[in-house]
Write an enzyme that holds these catalytic residues in place. Structure first.
Site, PDB file in Angstrom:
ATOM      1  N   SER A 122      24.318  74.721  47.953  1.00  0.00           N
ATOM      2  CA  SER A 122      24.252  74.430  46.625  1.00  0.00           C
ATOM      3  C   SER A 122      24.614  75.708  45.806  1.00  0.00           C
ATOM      4  CB  SER A 122      22.739  74.057  46.407  1.00  0.00           C
ATOM      5  OG  SER A 122      22.540  73.492  45.021  1.00  0.00           O
ATOM      6  N   ASP A 166      23.287  62.445  46.717  1.00  0.00           N
ATOM      7  CA  ASP A 166      22.757  63.702  46.214  1.00  0.00           C
ATOM      8  C   ASP A 166      22.619  63.515  44.742  1.00  0.00           C
ATOM      9  OD1 ASP A 166      22.544  66.554  45.307  1.00  0.00           O
ATOM     10  OD2 ASP A 166      23.933  67.302  46.720  1.00  0.00           O
ATOM     11  N   HIS A 208      20.530  66.041  48.970  1.00  0.00           N
ATOM     12  CA  HIS A 208      21.051  67.432  48.859  1.00  0.00           C
ATOM     13  C   HIS A 208      20.799  68.181  50.115  1.00  0.00           C
ATOM     14  CE1 HIS A 208      22.524  70.305  46.379  1.00  0.00           C
ATOM     15  NE2 HIS A 208      21.466  71.114  46.372  1.00  0.00           N
TER      16      HIS A 208
END
Length: 276
Positions: free
Chosen positions: A106, A227, A255
């Site tokens: 991320s 996600d 995610h």
């Protein structure tokens, strides 16, 4: 009882930095960079996969400045990509690491990408997992992450946003992350990282597309199809931009690829990172 999230400590770019280390020092170096959720630490993000990775790599997982148990300088008023790149390069320098492979999750993906673009000699190979680092419209999920206000109920709701299967979100995960997010000074530090306007903060994590096209290090892009924090479209765009890349999209996955698809994630990542 000792806290497993607190590992070793080193001064990197003048910042006292907490990090987890695992694996034989004779093995190739792998640096793991966590995401940006409230209560995140390197340990919380990576502990499920570190044992498998440490069989093949000398693993280092730092808490980036602003997160976890790394100190936050009082005089820092604006957390920028430049600041974080300087911190991770300072971390490598402090440990005497000339080159490493990276896995970035991320926010950590955006940072790994920036290091590959700006310091190509330091990056052997890298994997982006649910990575930011391109311009995209702020998702509702990411707004919830960066705008988080501490409560156990809010943390549970947030963790269930991360996972495709909310059944994976155990009481232990919720409590651990909640307790971390309410440590003295923790929420104050977190709220300084991504203030309004949050779209502008997200845009500032992006590496220019021309710079991405110029990255020569081999890249693996890993993303969950469902996600809702960083949309899977971002992964397809990375695939088109990074010249030496391959893309692996996991269905029925949000995610948290390293948690939701842990075994397959390791099976995909290790051969890629160990390739000649």
């Amino acid at each position: 009882m000792t806290n497993p999230e607190i590992g070793q400590s080193i001064v990197a770019n003048s910042i006292r930095t907490n990090f987890i280390e695992a694996g034989d020092p004779a093995l190739p170096v792998l640096v793991l960079i966590h995401g940006s959720g409230p209560g995140v630490t390197a340990f919380a993000n990576w502990n499920g996969v570190i044992p498998a990775l440490a069989e093949h790599f000398h693993v280092f997982a730092p808490d980036m400045v602003g997160f976890g148990y790394t100190e936050v300088p009082e005089d820092v008023t604006d957390f920028t990509l430049d600041f974080w790149v300087d911190h991770i390069i300072g971390f490598l320098d402090a440990l005497g690491i000339s080159q490493a492979s990276f896995i970035g999750n991320s926010y950590g993906g955006a940072l790994s990408l920036a290091v590959a673009a700006r310091h190509p000699e330091r990056v052997r190979r890298f994997a982006l997992m649910g990575a930011a680092g391109l311009q995209f419209e702020m998702s509702e999920g990411l707004l919830d992450v960066w705008g988080y206000e501490p409560s156990e109920a809010n943390m549970r709701k947030l963790m269930e946003t991360f996972a495709y299967n909310p059944g994976l979100v155990t009481d232990a995960i919720v409590l651990s992350r909640h307790n971390a997010s309410i440590r003295p000074g923790s929420h104050e530090a977190f709220s300084r990282l991504f203030p309004e306007p949050r779209q502008a903060k997200l845009d500032r994590l992006a590496t220019p597309e021309d710079d991405i096209r110029g990255i020569q290090a081999p890249a693996l892009i890993v993303h969950g199809r469902e996600d809702v924090i960083v949309p899977v479209d971002v992964a397809y765009r990375f695939s088109a931009l990074l010249p030496h890349s391959e893309l692996h999209v996991f269905g029925e996955c949000g995610h948290w690829t390293q948690i939701e698809k842990k075994d397959r994630f390791v099976e995909v990542v290790i051969p890629f990172l160990t390739a000649a």
